[in-house]
Design an enzyme around this catalytic site. Sequence first.
Site, PDB file in Angstrom:
ATOM      1  N   LYS A 299      -6.850   6.492 -19.747  1.00 20.46           N
ATOM      2  CA  LYS A 299      -6.944   6.877 -21.151  1.00 20.46           C
ATOM      3  C   LYS A 299      -5.895   6.742 -21.843  1.00 20.46           C
ATOM      4  CE  LYS A 299     -10.778   8.814 -19.637  1.00 20.46           C
ATOM      5  NZ  LYS A 299     -10.845   8.545 -18.365  1.00 20.46           N
TER       6      LYS A 299
ATOM      7  N   ASP B 203      -5.065  19.004 -14.764  1.00 20.24           N
ATOM      8  CA  ASP B 203      -5.502  17.858 -15.311  1.00 20.24           C
ATOM      9  C   ASP B 203      -4.829  17.776 -16.656  1.00 20.24           C
ATOM     10  OD1 ASP B 203      -6.618  15.573 -16.426  1.00 20.24           O
ATOM     11  OD2 ASP B 203      -8.492  15.618 -15.305  1.00 20.24           O
TER      12      ASP B 203
ATOM     13  N   ARG C 272       0.775  -1.219   0.037  1.00 17.88           N
ATOM     14  CA  ARG C 272       0.041  -0.116   0.045  1.00 17.88           C
ATOM     15  C   ARG C 272       0.896   1.246   0.121  1.00 17.88           C
ATOM     16  NH1 ARG C 272      -1.962   2.138   4.428  1.00 17.88           N
ATOM     17  NH2 ARG C 272      -2.389   0.133   5.375  1.00 17.88           N
TER      18      ARG C 272
ATOM     19  N   TYR D 172     -13.651  18.049 -15.568  1.00 18.40           N
ATOM     20  CA  TYR D 172     -14.054  16.817 -15.559  1.00 18.40           C
ATOM     21  C   TYR D 172     -15.123  16.617 -14.331  1.00 18.40           C
ATOM     22  CZ  TYR D 172     -14.478  11.882 -15.122  1.00 18.40           C
ATOM     23  OH  TYR D 172     -14.781  10.505 -15.040  1.00 18.40           O
TER      24      TYR D 172
HETATM   25  C1  LIG Z   1     -10.182  14.626 -18.039  1.00 19.87           C
HETATM   26  C2  LIG Z   1     -10.394  13.349 -17.254  1.00 19.87           C
HETATM   27  N1  LIG Z   1      -9.530  13.661 -16.004  1.00 19.87           N
HETATM   28  C3  LIG Z   1      -9.858  12.426 -15.169  1.00 19.87           C
HETATM   29  C4  LIG Z   1     -10.698  11.418 -15.262  1.00 19.87           C
HETATM   30  C5  LIG Z   1     -11.121  10.403 -14.297  1.00 19.87           C
HETATM   31  O1  LIG Z   1     -10.024   9.298 -14.340  1.00 19.87           O
HETATM   32  P1  LIG Z   1     -10.489   7.717 -13.907  1.00 19.87           P
HETATM   33  O2  LIG Z   1     -11.746   7.239 -14.788  1.00 19.87           O
HETATM   34  O3  LIG Z   1      -9.352   7.040 -14.328  1.00 19.87           O
HETATM   35  O4  LIG Z   1     -10.995   7.814 -12.490  1.00 19.87           O
HETATM   36  C6  LIG Z   1     -11.269  11.511 -16.682  1.00 19.87           C
HETATM   37  C7  LIG Z   1     -12.274  10.314 -16.813  1.00 19.87           C
HETATM   38  O5  LIG Z   1     -12.975  10.330 -17.659  1.00 19.87           O
HETATM   39  C8  LIG Z   1     -11.149  12.397 -17.479  1.00 19.87           C
HETATM   40  O6  LIG Z   1     -11.810  12.496 -18.890  1.00 19.87           O
END
Ligand SMILES: Cc1ncc(COP(=O)(O)O)c(C=O)c1O
Length: 384
Positions: free
Chosen positions: A206, A181, A56, A109
């Site tokens: 992604k 992000d 962990r 997001y």
């Molecule tokens: C721009 C963006 N940031 C963060 C995330 C979150 O990622 P996760 O689905 O791996 O938690 C997403 C998921 O679609 C996203 O599109």
Amino acid sequence: MNDPRALHSSVAHDGHDDRHYGAVHTPIYDTSLFTFPSVASMERAAADEGTYVYSRGNNPTVRALENKLAELEGGERARCFATGMGAISAAVLSSVRAGEHIVCVDQAYGPARELMGGYLRRLEIWTTFVDGRDLAAVEAAIRPETKLLYLESPTSLFFELQDLRRCASLARARGIRTIVDNTYATPCHQNPLAFGIDLVVHSLTKYAGGHSDAMGGVVVGSAAAVEALSRSELVLLGSVMLPQTAALIMRGLRTLPLRMERHQAGGMAVAAYLDSLPFVDRVHYPGLSSHPQLELAHAQMSGFGGLLSFEAGDDRERLVRFVDALDYFRIGFSWGGYESLASLQEGRAGSPRTRRQAVRLYVGLEEREDLIGDLANAFRAAGF
Ligand SMILES: Cc1ncc(COP(=O)(O)O)c(C=O)c1O
């Protein structure tokens, strides 16, 4: 890491590591704990962030991925999480305390917005959402108790950008931490730390993973900031990445720059095709010459991927018929894998903000001509 030659070499080369018998691919350390020959050696290991005690906290397979991601983003240290949201929650929670305030881009997001604008209110942490294109609006939203500026550039439905250099210097002058992000751009196309941003987060689910078979997230930044959240949010909330997942994502990274070249070529071709259609009102893609922030896009990004959206009238039923008629583009929300995807989404965009619906397309690795043919057939079938 914007130099494409450096990128290709970095993802393909790890250097010799005797600790793994010279294995070229870091083995999967499928173990929850590590044991020691004596109490003294266990106590020494527990005090040393670089050794392995319990998975962990630290695991060699995950650590190898973290080191590679830190290198690609130009950060001192990276920590991986079970999902992108795990990384985002940890980065945000490590930046603010009760009574403090966040400024966040309004197109961030959805679940990240919900965390800051909804969930954190129960901890008495308040968030103001702003149009991130407007630096004056960002500045006006800052209060004495603001401790975090949360950015996502470009945003992932309407592809608006924030000026990362100017946001970083505005925040830094006021002692405010910045988080970006960077999932859309990947480390191949944008390195926010080089602009003075404090922490970069990614959904590795992604492009980094790239094969739609693994979920993960990462936070990258200075050793001090990342080790602080590693001792608290990572270990206490426990949203850690499994070594099996780290191995899958490392495998994805090996071809990330190659795949991004193809996603970008496909994204450009599909965006240009959509832009040429008389019934399409707007195409949102930061690489398109009609993008309103094209100059900024070229100043802070070295490329664009396969994700874009378009608006074509307000007849929702017709747009649903269009998406349903697609063949190569499968219907789904995510992106970054090999397969093309489509979804119908709504969000607030424009100035002033109004609610709009857009078809989001993700251009995968298929032949461009097949994808454009698929779109043309679906437009016909839907009565455009
Ligand atoms: C721009 C963006 N940031 C963060 C995330 C979150 O990622 P996760 O689905 O791996 O938690 C997403 C998921 O679609 C996203 O599109």
